[in-house]
Write a protein that holds these residues in place. Structure first.
Motif, PDB file in Angstrom:
ATOM      1  N   ALA A 193     -33.899 -57.525  19.457  1.00 20.14           N
ATOM      2  CA  ALA A 193     -34.473 -56.282  19.953  1.00 20.14           C
ATOM      3  C   ALA A 193     -33.462 -55.652  20.896  1.00 20.14           C
ATOM      4  O   ALA A 193     -32.532 -56.310  21.384  1.00 20.14           O
ATOM      5  CB  ALA A 193     -35.794 -56.539  20.678  1.00 20.14           C
ATOM      6  N   VAL A 194     -33.632 -54.369  21.154  1.00 26.41           N
ATOM      7  CA  VAL A 194     -32.837 -53.658  22.150  1.00 26.41           C
ATOM      8  C   VAL A 194     -33.782 -53.226  23.264  1.00 26.41           C
ATOM      9  O   VAL A 194     -34.785 -52.552  23.002  1.00 26.41           O
ATOM     10  CB  VAL A 194     -32.109 -52.446  21.545  1.00 26.41           C
ATOM     11  N   ILE A 195     -33.474 -53.627  24.475  1.00 26.14           N
ATOM     12  CA  ILE A 195     -34.325 -53.347  25.628  1.00 26.14           C
ATOM     13  C   ILE A 195     -33.600 -52.361  26.541  1.00 26.14           C
ATOM     14  O   ILE A 195     -32.433 -52.569  26.887  1.00 26.14           O
ATOM     15  CB  ILE A 195     -34.677 -54.641  26.383  1.00 26.14           C
ATOM     16  N   THR A 196     -34.275 -51.297  26.914  1.00 24.94           N
ATOM     17  CA  THR A 196     -33.702 -50.276  27.785  1.00 24.94           C
ATOM     18  C   THR A 196     -34.507 -50.203  29.082  1.00 24.94           C
ATOM     19  O   THR A 196     -35.735 -50.096  29.054  1.00 24.94           O
ATOM     20  CB  THR A 196     -33.699 -48.902  27.104  1.00 24.94           C
ATOM     21  N   VAL A 236     -24.681 -55.827  27.710  1.00 22.45           N
ATOM     22  CA  VAL A 236     -25.418 -55.112  28.740  1.00 22.45           C
ATOM     23  C   VAL A 236     -24.596 -53.869  29.075  1.00 22.45           C
ATOM     24  O   VAL A 236     -23.472 -53.979  29.574  1.00 22.45           O
ATOM     25  CB  VAL A 236     -25.620 -55.980  30.004  1.00 22.45           C
ATOM     26  N   MET A 237     -25.134 -52.688  28.779  1.00 22.22           N
ATOM     27  CA  MET A 237     -24.386 -51.451  28.949  1.00 22.22           C
ATOM     28  C   MET A 237     -25.129 -50.508  29.880  1.00 22.22           C
ATOM     29  O   MET A 237     -26.347 -50.320  29.759  1.00 22.22           O
ATOM     30  CB  MET A 237     -24.169 -50.760  27.607  1.00 22.22           C
ATOM     31  N   LEU A 238     -24.386 -49.902  30.817  1.00 21.72           N
ATOM     32  CA  LEU A 238     -24.960 -48.900  31.702  1.00 21.72           C
ATOM     33  C   LEU A 238     -24.635 -47.523  31.152  1.00 21.72           C
ATOM     34  O   LEU A 238     -23.458 -47.179  30.961  1.00 21.72           O
ATOM     35  CB  LEU A 238     -24.403 -49.055  33.120  1.00 21.72           C
ATOM     36  N   ALA A 242     -20.503 -48.146  29.958  1.00 18.96           N
ATOM     37  CA  ALA A 242     -19.895 -49.106  30.877  1.00 18.96           C
ATOM     38  C   ALA A 242     -20.559 -50.476  30.750  1.00 18.96           C
ATOM     39  O   ALA A 242     -21.769 -50.607  30.927  1.00 18.96           O
ATOM     40  CB  ALA A 242     -20.008 -48.609  32.315  1.00 18.96           C
ATOM     41  N   SER A 243     -19.752 -51.500  30.435  1.00 19.63           N
ATOM     42  CA  SER A 243     -20.295 -52.849  30.309  1.00 19.63           C
ATOM     43  C   SER A 243     -20.703 -53.376  31.687  1.00 19.63           C
ATOM     44  O   SER A 243     -19.953 -53.239  32.659  1.00 19.63           O
ATOM     45  CB  SER A 243     -19.263 -53.785  29.679  1.00 19.63           C
ATOM     46  N   ARG A 244     -21.866 -53.977  31.720  1.00 19.99           N
ATOM     47  CA  ARG A 244     -22.349 -54.622  32.944  1.00 19.99           C
ATOM     48  C   ARG A 244     -22.750 -56.059  32.639  1.00 19.99           C
ATOM     49  O   ARG A 244     -23.713 -56.573  33.213  1.00 19.99           O
ATOM     50  CB  ARG A 244     -23.534 -53.831  33.521  1.00 19.99           C
ATOM     51  N   ALA A 245     -21.991 -56.708  31.754  1.00 15.07           N
ATOM     52  CA  ALA A 245     -22.275 -58.101  31.412  1.00 15.07           C
ATOM     53  C   ALA A 245     -22.184 -58.995  32.636  1.00 15.07           C
ATOM     54  O   ALA A 245     -22.878 -60.013  32.732  1.00 15.07           O
ATOM     55  CB  ALA A 245     -21.307 -58.578  30.331  1.00 15.07           C
ATOM     56  N   SER A 246     -21.322 -58.616  33.595  1.00 18.54           N
ATOM     57  CA  SER A 246     -21.167 -59.416  34.807  1.00 18.54           C
ATOM     58  C   SER A 246     -22.401 -59.382  35.694  1.00 18.54           C
ATOM     59  O   SER A 246     -22.527 -60.194  36.609  1.00 18.54           O
ATOM     60  CB  SER A 246     -19.956 -58.927  35.598  1.00 18.54           C
ATOM     61  N   ALA A 247     -23.323 -58.448  35.424  1.00 19.98           N
ATOM     62  CA  ALA A 247     -24.534 -58.354  36.241  1.00 19.98           C
ATOM     63  C   ALA A 247     -25.569 -59.399  35.870  1.00 19.98           C
ATOM     64  O   ALA A 247     -26.544 -59.598  36.611  1.00 19.98           O
ATOM     65  CB  ALA A 247     -25.144 -56.954  36.115  1.00 19.98           C
ATOM     66  N   VAL A 248     -25.403 -60.077  34.714  1.00 25.61           N
ATOM     67  CA  VAL A 248     -26.338 -61.138  34.333  1.00 25.61           C
ATOM     68  C   VAL A 248     -26.204 -62.281  35.331  1.00 25.61           C
ATOM     69  O   VAL A 248     -25.111 -62.825  35.534  1.00 25.61           O
ATOM     70  CB  VAL A 248     -26.049 -61.636  32.907  1.00 25.61           C
ATOM     71  N   THR A 249     -27.287 -62.651  35.981  1.00 27.02           N
ATOM     72  CA  THR A 249     -27.229 -63.619  37.065  1.00 27.02           C
ATOM     73  C   THR A 249     -27.232 -65.051  36.534  1.00 27.02           C
ATOM     74  O   THR A 249     -27.739 -65.320  35.436  1.00 27.02           O
ATOM     75  CB  THR A 249     -28.420 -63.433  38.018  1.00 27.02           C
TER      76      THR A 249
END
Length: 290
Positions: A193-196, A236-238, A242-249
């Protein structure tokens, strides 16, 4: 196009088992790889000192689909044009959507041409054709997708109110959990799925109730921004760029939707908003079959 047999195969501007808009009859005589399940990639290692093997859960491989049939035109010029149309329906570079409409269900898959399209003349007005495509994602998806959404429930402050307005917006504390529900009618046990997530929200997280897995993000999504989480690609894209993969905790666990009813929960701290906007999570998903 007029269907002349079932199922009907749609690939770009071409279709099989139809009489097309140019009066050419396209008959699919052989299909391999679409109706069957995808190939299996077993996980096993022979025991070095003992009978048998160590075995784990397997995986599905890419789906390879072969279609073969005949085309009969009203005249030779129409036959020559038909040859060009089938070759133009799909190429080696771009993905194309293959849609198969059966009597009870219409399913789709993203495919790419994996071998040459073979064409052999059969008389003055017809030819035999065959094409092979591959779907890197072996799932066969419902042609219709669902897009449920939920806001982030909040709890208003408790206390005395004053008839005065100050030129500052304060974060609104999250007071509950929003949920979206999706019923996967297919038999695939891992459906993406794609979650926004739409801001304003601070440190959002999403949880799949059926598997107990949670994804949390150390990020502030401002009002007017969106965080797009692709469960299949694990991106994870903003705002789509812009990739925000680093935001995954740390401690987060990626998940897929299961068969049957799925619940995905949404939490976070509602951020400041100058327009009264509230955080929203939406999910786009389609039922999937093997």
């Amino acid at each position: 196009m007029i269907p002349i047999a079932s199922p009907v195969y749609y690939l770009g501007d071409w279709a099989g088992n139809v009489t097309d808009d140019y009066g050419v009859d396209w008959v699919v005589q052989t299909e391999d790889g679409w109706s069957s399940s995808p190939p299996i990639k077993p996980t096993q290692t022979d025991k070095s000192q003992g009978d048998g093997a160590w075995q784990g859960p397997g995986f599905y491989g890419a789906r390879v689909i072969n279609l073969k049939g005949t085309a009969i035109a009203g005249d030779r010029l129409s036959m020559l044009a038909a040859k060009r149309r089938i070759k133009a329906a799909i190429g080696a570079r771009a993905l194309a959507k293959l849609t198969v409409a059966e009597a009870d269900l219409t399913l789709t898959s993203q495919v790419r041409l994996s071998d040459q399209i073979d064409i052999s003349d059969k008389g003055a007005r017809g030819f035999v054709w065959s094409l092979t495509v591959v779907a890197a994602d072996p799932r066969r998806y419902s042609a219709d997708s669902a897009q449920p959404s939920t806001g982030l429930p909040v709890v208003g402050a408790v206390g005395r109110t004053y008839n005065r307005t100050y030129p500052y917006s304060y974060p609104i504390p999250a007071g509950g959990t929003g949920s979206v529900f999706f019923n996967n009618l297919g038999d695939y046990d891992q459906t993406p799925a794609v979650i926004t997530i739409w801001g304003p929200v601070i440190n959002p997280w999403i949880a799949h109730v059926q598997t107990g897995r949670t994804l949390s993000f150390g990020i502030t999504v401002l009002e007017g921004q969106r965080l797009v989480v692709d469960l299949l690609a694990r991106t994870v894209m903003l705002n789509g760029t812009a990739s925000r993969a680093s935001a995954v905790t740390p401690g987060s666990a990626w998940f897929m939707l299961t068969k049957g009813l799925n619940e995905v929960q949404f939490r976070g701290d509602a951020g400041a908003s100058g327009t009264g906007a509230v955080p929203v999570m939406s999910m786009t998903a389609a039922s999937a079959w093997t």
